[in-house]
Design an enzyme around this catalytic site. Structure first.
Site, PDB file in Angstrom:
ATOM      1  N   GLU A 135       9.325   1.798  10.956  1.00  0.00           N
ATOM      2  CA  GLU A 135      10.651   2.499  10.739  1.00  0.00           C
ATOM      3  C   GLU A 135       9.807   4.057  10.809  1.00  0.00           C
ATOM      4  O   GLU A 135       9.092   4.300   9.826  1.00  0.00           O
ATOM      5  CB  GLU A 135      11.266   2.477   9.532  1.00  0.00           C
ATOM      6  CG  GLU A 135      12.241   0.871   9.315  1.00  0.00           C
ATOM      7  CD  GLU A 135      12.739   0.684   8.018  1.00  0.00           C
ATOM      8  OE1 GLU A 135      13.212  -0.216   7.898  1.00  0.00           O
ATOM      9  OE2 GLU A 135      12.832   1.805   7.347  1.00  0.00           O
ATOM     10  N   LYS A 188       0.689  -1.113   0.003  1.00  0.00           N
ATOM     11  CA  LYS A 188       0.105   0.066  -0.010  1.00  0.00           C
ATOM     12  C   LYS A 188       1.045   1.181  -0.187  1.00  0.00           C
ATOM     13  O   LYS A 188       1.580   1.812   1.079  1.00  0.00           O
ATOM     14  CB  LYS A 188      -0.974   0.041   1.300  1.00  0.00           C
ATOM     15  CG  LYS A 188      -1.572   1.217   1.820  1.00  0.00           C
ATOM     16  CD  LYS A 188      -2.504   1.760   0.806  1.00  0.00           C
ATOM     17  CE  LYS A 188      -3.005   3.140   1.479  1.00  0.00           C
ATOM     18  NZ  LYS A 188      -1.975   4.193   1.276  1.00  0.00           N
TER      19      LYS A 188
HETATM   20  O1  6OD Z   1      18.578   3.955   3.165  1.00  0.00           O
HETATM   21  C1  6OD Z   1      17.599   3.288   3.378  1.00  0.00           C
HETATM   22  O2  6OD Z   1      17.447   1.885   3.530  1.00  0.00           O
HETATM   23  C2  6OD Z   1      16.433   3.707   4.051  1.00  0.00           C
HETATM   24  N1  6OD Z   1      15.520   2.915   4.761  1.00  0.00           N
HETATM   25  C3  6OD Z   1      16.425   4.994   4.086  1.00  0.00           C
HETATM   26  C4  6OD Z   1      15.193   5.826   4.806  1.00  0.00           C
HETATM   27  C5  6OD Z   1      15.028   7.041   4.678  1.00  0.00           C
HETATM   28  C6  6OD Z   1      13.958   7.925   5.244  1.00  0.00           C
HETATM   29  O3  6OD Z   1      13.450   8.849   4.843  1.00  0.00           O
END
Ligand code: 6OD
Length: 482
Positions: free
Chosen positions: A250, A175
């Site tokens: 996250e 999604k």
């Molecule tokens: O580089 C990555 O794997 C990652 N998860 C970056 C996240 C950025 C957030 O805005």
């Protein structure tokens, strides 16, 4: 192409159409079909059938070969993905060309390699009768996974989850954010061309409050992985708790940078400029609080201001453009409300603080000025809450202890950046940061084998390399009495 959900290998329309608007001009880009409740159910059923069918029974090598083809498929359509991502987000081509699209492909290649090379653990165990026992672990797919992602780096962040989920043999219902659905829609075609069986990769499009809620509360999901705001992360965790499904979250950040007087100031400026302003400040890892040791404070503020002055707004495809708009009018109002709150909190506005004058054809876009403040108290609202715009506050400090204390004094704990040429201090301070990702003399330098995730309200769990395997697989320990 038609923008509609992708279920069981085909695009499915619905009667309800909503519009996607350009962040650059405010004009309509395209209508799209909102997934119905019945279509969400169909996506979950298709994913379950594929898990119990061809995908679940496929050998690792065949799965890995297919994932390489997905990566190749993205690379082969690089320019189309680039155009779609920039149309959706308004970000400059120069940025997406180097970050978003290459990472979109790399996320499939790297997790295909990870799953191919992972070894199972074995434990030899003594038993009272002297014959012993052998334990070994078997990794199995976790099942049907709901993947929910944000609008700031849509292809990069979705594939960061879809890559390992599929590598581990799961099936997914994706999604995307309602603001940015183009690249996930294109990915359906790439999956078909790569030979991914129908039902392995599905998308459901629509607003989070309806389609997202329907998906996360669906009992047919075995786990949910989410990147986005802390507030929505709490809703996802609550939904996942029903039926005790696993959730990987996250979430937001209010990331600090600490610049010591012994830093290489050129590198510290270059890195801080990027970490504050790249993608118009819409990066969860971005720096919003900068702590600078007093002897270099004035020079640092003046140089960061000079760099901020160089940003050029414009259309994504214009090679001169270095800063795009914010994603939506709603988000722009939120960022501007923090610009006001900063002034109310007594901030000195070093640069920016408002909306730039744009030519008539771009006046409907969601533009805001890159902004730097000094002089706010550490407990002022713009110092505590995630703004997610092109802005930062700079605070002077006198001692290492003071800098570490102020940087760690946050409800969030995603990332930090330390700038110093003193190796002992780099180790000492780097490890003291209460974050998931502590950079020293760099920012957003990513090795995809490393654990990625946040402490405190920045999330639960880690993904990346074998840490992703922990989330996307279920372990069975086989104990054989010898
Ligand atoms: O580089 C990555 O794997 C990652 N998860 C970056 C996240 C950025 C957030 O805005």
């Amino acid at each position: 192409m038609k923008i509609s959900s992708f279920i069981n290998g085909v695009y499915v329309d619905s009667k309800e159409q909503r519009n996607i608007k350009s962040p650059v001009t405010g004009e309509l880009i395209t209508p799209y079909s909102v997934a119905t409740d019945a279509q969400v159910n169909e996506a979950v059923e298709a994913a379950r059938a594929a898990l119990n069918g061809p995908w679940g029974s496929m050998g690792i090598q065949e799965r890995v070969d297919i994932l390489y083809k997905v990566a190749d498929g993205i690379s082969a359509r690089f320019d189309e993905f680039l155009e779609a991502e920039c149309l959706d987000t308004g970000k400059p081509y120069s940025l997406a060309r180097h970050i978003d699209i290459p990472r979109g492909a790399a996320n499939f290649r790297i997790f295909a390699d990870t799953i191919k090379n992972v070894a199972d653990e074995a434990f030899h165990m003594p038993t009272p009768d002297g014959t012993g026992a052998l334990n070994y672990t078997v990794r199995k797919p976790k099942g049907v996974i709901g993947v929910i992602g944000p609008w700031n780096l849509p292809l990069l962040l979705m594939t960061w989850k879809i890559g390992p989920a599929l590598a581990c043999g799961n099936t997914v219902i994706v999604k995307p954010s309602e603001e940015t659905q183009l690249t996930m829609t294109m990915l359906g075609e790439v999956m078909n061309e790569a030979g991914v069986p129908p039902g392995v990769f599905n998308t459901v499009l629509g607003p989070g409050s309806r389609v997202g809620d329907k998906l996360i509360s669906h009992p047919g999901l075995d786990a949910i992985t989410f990147t986005g705001s802390t507030a929505t992360g709490e809703r996802v965790a609550e939904a996942a708790s029903v039926g005790l499904r696993d959730a990987s979250l996250e979430l937001g950040g209010k990331n600090a940078a600490i610049v010591f007087a012994d830093a290489d100031i050129d590198k510290a400026i270059e890195g801080t400029v990027r970490s504050v302003f790249v993608n118009c400040g819409q990066v969860c890892l971005g720096t919003e609080r900068v702590y600078v040791e007093r002897p270099i404070f004035d020079e640092f503020v003046a140089r960061l201001k000079a760099e901020a002055e160089k940003y050029k707004f414009g259309r994504p495809e214009d090679p001169e453009t270095t800063m795009g708009p914010l994603i939506s009018a709603t988000h722009r109002d939120k960022v501007l409300s923090y610009y006001e709150k900063a002034v109310e909190a007594g901030a000195t506005v070093v640069i920016g603080g408002g909306v730039p004058d744009m030519p008539a054809e771009l006046a409907g876009g969601n533009w805001v000025e890159p902004t730097i403040w000094t002089g706010m108290a550490e407990d002022a609202i713009p110092m505590r809450e995630e703004i997610f715009g092109p802005c930062c506050h700079i605070t002077p400090f006198d001692t290492e202890e003071e800098a570490v204390r102020m940087a760690n004094d946050s409800p969030y704990g995603l990332a930090s950046a330390i700038w110093t040429e003193n190796a002992s201090r780099a180790h000492r301070v780097g490890a003291q940061m209460e974050v998931g990702i502590s950079w020293v003399n760099s920012w957003f330098l990513r090795d995809l084998r490393t654990p990625f995730g946040g402490a405190k309200q920045s999330g639960i769990g880690r993904e990346g390399g074998h840490y992703s395997l922990e989330f996307y697989t279920e372990l069975t320990n086989v104990c054989i009495k010898l």
